[in-house]
Design a protein around this motif. Structure first.
Motif, PDB file in Angstrom:
ATOM      1  N   THR A 106       0.857  -1.183   0.000  1.00  0.00           N
ATOM      2  CA  THR A 106       0.000   0.000   0.000  1.00  0.00           C
ATOM      3  C   THR A 106       0.896   1.236   0.000  1.00  0.00           C
ATOM      4  O   THR A 106       1.694   1.426   0.919  1.00  0.00           O
ATOM      5  N   HIS A 107       0.788   2.040  -1.040  1.00  0.00           N
ATOM      6  CA  HIS A 107       1.625   3.237  -1.169  1.00  0.00           C
ATOM      7  C   HIS A 107       0.774   4.331  -1.793  1.00  0.00           C
ATOM      8  O   HIS A 107      -0.004   4.083  -2.719  1.00  0.00           O
ATOM      9  N   GLN A 108       0.922   5.543  -1.310  1.00  0.00           N
ATOM     10  CA  GLN A 108       0.060   6.634  -1.773  1.00  0.00           C
ATOM     11  C   GLN A 108       0.223   6.939  -3.258  1.00  0.00           C
ATOM     12  O   GLN A 108      -0.686   7.480  -3.888  1.00  0.00           O
ATOM     13  N   LYS A 109       1.360   6.601  -3.833  1.00  0.00           N
ATOM     14  CA  LYS A 109       1.591   6.870  -5.248  1.00  0.00           C
ATOM     15  C   LYS A 109       1.374   5.646  -6.143  1.00  0.00           C
ATOM     16  O   LYS A 109       1.562   5.716  -7.349  1.00  0.00           O
ATOM     17  N   LEU A 119       1.811  -0.191  -9.546  1.00  0.00           N
ATOM     18  CA  LEU A 119       2.968   0.427 -10.190  1.00  0.00           C
ATOM     19  C   LEU A 119       3.176   1.838  -9.658  1.00  0.00           C
ATOM     20  O   LEU A 119       2.216   2.595  -9.484  1.00  0.00           O
ATOM     21  N   ILE A 120       4.423   2.183  -9.406  1.00  0.00           N
ATOM     22  CA  ILE A 120       4.795   3.554  -9.037  1.00  0.00           C
ATOM     23  C   ILE A 120       5.728   4.095 -10.110  1.00  0.00           C
ATOM     24  O   ILE A 120       6.701   3.428 -10.491  1.00  0.00           O
ATOM     25  N   ILE A 121       5.425   5.276 -10.609  1.00  0.00           N
ATOM     26  CA  ILE A 121       6.312   5.981 -11.535  1.00  0.00           C
ATOM     27  C   ILE A 121       6.787   7.236 -10.828  1.00  0.00           C
ATOM     28  O   ILE A 121       5.979   8.069 -10.416  1.00  0.00           O
ATOM     29  N   THR A 122       8.088   7.351 -10.665  1.00  0.00           N
ATOM     30  CA  THR A 122       8.618   8.475  -9.887  1.00  0.00           C
ATOM     31  C   THR A 122       9.971   8.911 -10.432  1.00  0.00           C
ATOM     32  O   THR A 122      10.609   8.194 -11.212  1.00  0.00           O
ATOM     33  N   ASP A 123      10.408  10.079 -10.028  1.00  0.00           N
ATOM     34  CA  ASP A 123      11.693  10.617 -10.454  1.00  0.00           C
ATOM     35  C   ASP A 123      12.845   9.722  -9.974  1.00  0.00           C
ATOM     36  O   ASP A 123      12.776   9.124  -8.899  1.00  0.00           O
TER      37      ASP A 123
END
Length: 274
Positions: A106-109, A119-123
């Motif tokens: 569980t992750h906010q992004k 899936l998380i897409i981040t810098d």
């Protein structure tokens, strides 16, 4: 668990016509996509064969397309061909961001793919925020979830039904407007004639994407003297804890038959019941 997905490309589709552009190119209903989930889409050629499978993400007024890196140049060039006079920009942002696969996290992004994967897409500068595990754990979770993939070796070989994308309209929407290959895909759906489906298998021997599935009792294998005619194809494979697993298409009527790899003398595949 978090895994760095280094083998995936990322394209940004921007401009005032970006949603209409994707709606006219892809198999799912882009208008239903929100900013909390990943939508699976088939990008087909005119005969209904899948060129690529996209994980489509909505980011404010833009869209991101995530797919295997080995298809990047071919897919970017093909998409660009259809921009014509539309206000659409296609930008390769693969090196600008990282893509993080989340398994039961569980992750906010996090953008939801299914009840287990997100899936998380981040810098890139945020990479140290995650305690990354080996990517093989993500690959195994994809096999467990029967989440299909298309690579260059299987591009233009399969229609969406062979990857179960039509089931519950997971990757194909049958009430949206036209897109390349839509007539073929819709006809197969309404005639109920999907003879091949996606299944998960395990085996004790090496297996590769593009390998064939063979069944000695298959009517098609015996037709016209075609002794080794394929009854299916491997689309995804992993080695996990010294064992091999794969996702492969197979003639539905053969799902309980003895299946071997590439020919009658090949290693036996055991279907994983789900």
């Amino acid at each position: 668990m978090y895994c760095l997905l280094e083998n995936r490309a990322l394209l940004k589709i921007s401009g005032t016509d970006s949603e209409a552009f994707l709606q006219a190119q892809l198999s799912n209903d882009i208008s239903k996509l929100d900013d909390t989930s990943v939508q699976l889409n088939a990008y087909c050629q005119h005969q209904g064969k899948i060129l690529a499978l996209f994980w489509v993400i909505k980011c404010e007024d833009d869209f991101f397309l995530s797919f295997p890196l080995d298809l990047l140049e071919a897919i970017r060039s093909r998409l660009q061909m259809f921009v014509i006079m539309s206000d659409v920009d296609i930008t390769d942002i693969t090196k600008k961001y990282i893509q993080v696969g989340c398994i039961n996290e569980t992750h906010q992004k996090a953008l939801v793919i299914n009840d287990k994967l997100s899936l998380i897409i981040t810098d890139k500068k945020n990479i140290n925020q995650f305690n990354m595990e080996p990517t093989v754990h993500w690959d195994m979770a994809c096999v467990d979830s029967s989440l299909p993939e298309i690579f260059s070796i299987t591009s233009e070989k399969l229609v969406p039904q062979m990857l179960n994308l039509d089931i519950d309209e997971f990757g194909v929407n049958f009430s949206k407007g036209c897109y390349p290959g839509q007539e073929v895909v819709a006809r197969l759906h309404y005639l109920g004639s999907a003879k091949r489906r996606l299944f998960a298998f395990d085996l004790d021997s090496e297996v590769n994407i593009g390998d064939s599935l063979y069944c000695a009792s298959s009517k098609s294998a015996k037709a016209r003297g075609a002794r080794y005619k394929s009854s299916g194809i491997v689309i995804f494979r992993i080695k996990y804890n010294s064992h091999f697993y794969c996702l492969a298409t197979l003639e539905v009527e053969l799902k309980d038959a003895k299946i071997t790899l590439n020919n009658e003398q090949g290693p036996t595949l055991t279907r994983i019941n789900k």
